[in-house]
Design an enzyme around this catalytic site. Structure first.
Site, mmCIF file in Angstrom:
data_model
loop_
_atom_site.group_PDB
_atom_site.id
_atom_site.type_symbol
_atom_site.label_atom_id
_atom_site.label_comp_id
_atom_site.label_asym_id
_atom_site.label_seq_id
_atom_site.Cartn_x
_atom_site.Cartn_y
_atom_site.Cartn_z
ATOM 1 N N LYS A 133 0.846 -1.202 0.000
ATOM 2 C CA LYS A 133 0.000 0.000 0.000
ATOM 3 C C LYS A 133 0.879 1.250 0.000
ATOM 4 C CE LYS A 133 -0.390 -0.426 5.029
ATOM 5 N NZ LYS A 133 -1.226 -0.975 6.111
ATOM 6 N N TYR A 164 14.209 31.209 6.429
ATOM 7 C CA TYR A 164 12.987 31.939 6.799
ATOM 8 C C TYR A 164 12.864 32.140 8.313
ATOM 9 C CZ TYR A 164 11.133 30.923 2.117
ATOM 10 O OH TYR A 164 10.932 30.844 0.773
HETATM 11 C C1 LIG Z 1 -0.532 -1.923 6.827
HETATM 12 C C2 LIG Z 1 -1.086 -3.208 7.210
HETATM 13 C C3 LIG Z 1 -0.260 -4.337 7.371
HETATM 14 C C4 LIG Z 1 1.243 -4.265 7.322
HETATM 15 O O1 LIG Z 1 1.702 -3.649 8.487
HETATM 16 P P1 LIG Z 1 3.254 -3.606 8.854
HETATM 17 O O2 LIG Z 1 3.286 -3.020 10.217
HETATM 18 O O3 LIG Z 1 3.920 -2.731 7.861
HETATM 19 O O4 LIG Z 1 3.738 -5.008 8.804
HETATM 20 C C5 LIG Z 1 -0.858 -5.548 7.612
HETATM 21 N N1 LIG Z 1 -2.204 -5.648 7.716
HETATM 22 C C6 LIG Z 1 -3.028 -4.591 7.600
HETATM 23 C C7 LIG Z 1 -4.496 -4.781 7.736
HETATM 24 C C8 LIG Z 1 -2.502 -3.332 7.354
HETATM 25 O O5 LIG Z 1 -3.318 -2.285 7.249
#
Ligand SMILES: *Cc1c(COP(=O)(O)O)cnc(C)c1O
Length: 373
Positions: A34, A256
């Site tokens: 993702k 800045y």
């Molecule tokens: C993002 C996510 C993962 C992976 O999580 P990590 O901490 O990066 O291993 C796994 N399951 C779900 C449902 C997630 O949203």
């Protein structure tokens, strides 16, 4: 080559993948890609590791679409909300979605013209999406939706990366209970709950590990980094370039808001990266970068596209490379965030450059001249 880029080492991702898979050779493995593979570039990474995973997991429909559209054929599970119109496309593209609400499931079921593979989402204590352990009857109603083909049920841990293991145990117990109560109704092909931390720290791997941050070589928390139950190799580095070096006199200001004033004569370098590249402005006057093996302090505010650092004791010149996150864990801690956020912040303006066998084999640019060498 570019001023500012994210260097991604595919060999290290594969090394981490092998380490994670070796936690349980019989468990299935989902690469969580993702948010553009936590910023590292989902399409390229998926193509490189597709043969070695069972699943890919993303958060949104567009992310799943991008993977299918680029030729990825392994199963893809969306972990979050999918609207009914996108569910139609998921059925066509063989993309799997979660079901966690009967009203939404009904809408999706009615709009579909063919079967769609779904995973029942269970909230065992994370409190995000999913049916609870006292909603067994509700869960069983999913059976009535003839276009939803339930192949699995899954849940997600909220504290698997922490010292206290009791809440993870409670979540696992609730998960087992719900599966037990519903398995005759659905005949699940498999079920899954483990994220990286659940697999690494708790040995919970069945039936599938959903591995995200560890795949990219980052421990899910400082605790897991200290415990080091598994050896991971950080698979990326954010690199920039010195664009200017100057001498500064005592009393002169930098950037800045005049938040930095030189209290002595100094040498200051300007670097070609800023908050628009995803380097948080909250690092102003705080963080350090690395130039020629030496740490250089950020002076004054981080600008949108540039920032200044102290190179008084460094032999720095225009064109020198800068390692932006010498210690990304420490950087995240210093501004009260986590490495996940620093990684996913890295902007589309930053090209991703991929290495394999010690050589660059691919460059992905999201803007600008695409085929530049
Ligand atoms: C993002 C996510 C993962 C992976 O999580 P990590 O901490 O990066 O291993 C796994 N399951 C779900 C449902 C997630 O949203």
């Amino acid at each position: 080559m570019c001023d500012t880029f994210l260097l991604v080492d595919i060999d290290k991702i594969k090394y981490n993948l092998h380490k994670l898979r070796s936690l349980d050779k019989d468990a299935m493995f989902a690469g969580v890609v993702k948010a553009n593979a936590y910023g590292l570039g989902a399409v390229t990474i998926c193509k490189e590791i597709e043969d070695e995973v069972d699943y890919f997991a993303v958060a949104r429909f567009d992310e799943a679409y991008e993977l299918r559209n680029s030729g990825i054929i392994k199963p893809i599970l969306i972990l979050g909300y999918v609207c009914p119109n996108d569910a139609i496309k998921c059925a066509k593209l063989n993309i799997e979605i979660p079901v966690y609400d009967l009203g939404l499931a009904k809408q999706i079921n009615e709009i579909l013209d063919r079967k769609l593979k779904v995973h029942i989402a269970l909230d065992t204590g994370h409190g995000r999406i999913g049916f609870r352990d006292y909603e067994i009857d509700k869960i069983k109603e999913i059976k009535n939706f003839e276009n939803l083909e339930v192949i699995s049920a899954f849940s997600h841990f909220s504290t698997a990366d922490e010292e206290d293991t009791s809440y993870t145990k409670l979540q696992e117990k609730k998960f087992t209970y719900i599966i037990e109560q519903t398995k005759d109704t659905f005949n699940y092909q498999f079920t899954h709950i483990a994220n990286d931390a659940g697999a690494i720290k708790h040995g919970i791997t069945k039936d599938m590990i959903r591995s995200g941050i560890s795949l990219y070589g980052i421990y899910p928390s400082d605790l897991l980094k200290i415990e080091k139950d598994i050896e991971l190799r950080q698979a990326f580095s954010l690199i920039s370039t010195i664009s200017f070096v100057k001498d500064v006199k005592k009393g002169q200001y930098i950037s800045y808001g005049r938040t930095f004033r030189a209290d002595k004569a100094m040498k200051v370098a300007t670097i070609s990266i800023g908050y628009a590249d995803g380097y948080p402005r909250s690092f102003s006057n705080k963080a350090k970068v690395k130039i020629a093996g030496k740490e250089a302090q950020i002076l004054g505010r981080v600008c949108m596209d540039q920032m200044m650092v102290d190179v008084t004791n460094i032999n720095a010149k225009i064109g020198d490379r800068v390692q932006i996150y010498p210690d990304i864990y420490q950087a995240a801690n210093s501004i009260d965030t986590i490495v996940y956020e620093l990684m996913t912040n890295i902007n589309m303006r930053v090209p991703r450059i991929y290495m394999k066998d010690g050589e660059i084999f691919k460059k992905v640019k999201y803007i600008g001249e695409m085929n530049e060498n």
